[in-house]
Design an enzyme around this catalytic site. Sequence first.
Site, PDB file in Angstrom:
ATOM      1  CG  ASP A 266      55.978  43.664  38.133  1.00  0.00           C
ATOM      2  OD1 ASP A 266      56.817  42.675  38.233  1.00  0.00           O
ATOM      3  OD2 ASP A 266      54.970  43.300  37.318  1.00  0.00           O
ATOM      4  CG  LEU A 267      56.435  44.492  44.131  1.00  0.00           C
ATOM      5  CD1 LEU A 267      55.642  44.237  45.270  1.00  0.00           C
ATOM      6  CD2 LEU A 267      57.909  44.818  44.944  1.00  0.00           C
TER       7      LEU A 267
END
Length: 154
Positions: A28-29
């Site tokens: 994810d980020l």
Amino acid sequence: MIMPNFPDGTLDRGRHYYALRVYYEDTDLSGITYHANYLRWFERARSDLLRQLEIDQRAAIEEGGGAYAVAEVNLKYLRPAKLDDDILIETRCSELKAASCRMHQLAFRLAGEKRELLAEAHFRVGFVSPEGRPKRQPEEWRAAFARFAEQGDQ
């Protein structure tokens, strides 16, 4: 032309080991591996185990013989995998029946000689007909699993 090595696992004393790396697409980020990717990694390792046992899933599917399908999974996350981590998936067969088997899989982060357990999963995988009904595994496949599982008992 030089070709890279294809990812192949290794069999050793009733265990199958499959190495992979965490790529940007897996995270994810924040750089933490998205939880569903562990299921993908475990599936890849089980598929590679079948190849190592000379079980030809593709031929069985194309000939209409059937395929393996996950019937049950229990997955416990312990620590996150992060971008660029080297991961080792360990698989063993913990129970073998006529139409199914239970698989125990562990995901480790590798750092030199150290292994850190990240996730643990227990799967029940059944052999099913093309219509999705439980079916006995082909005998030679069951025998290959039995030989693999027996090596872990020694």
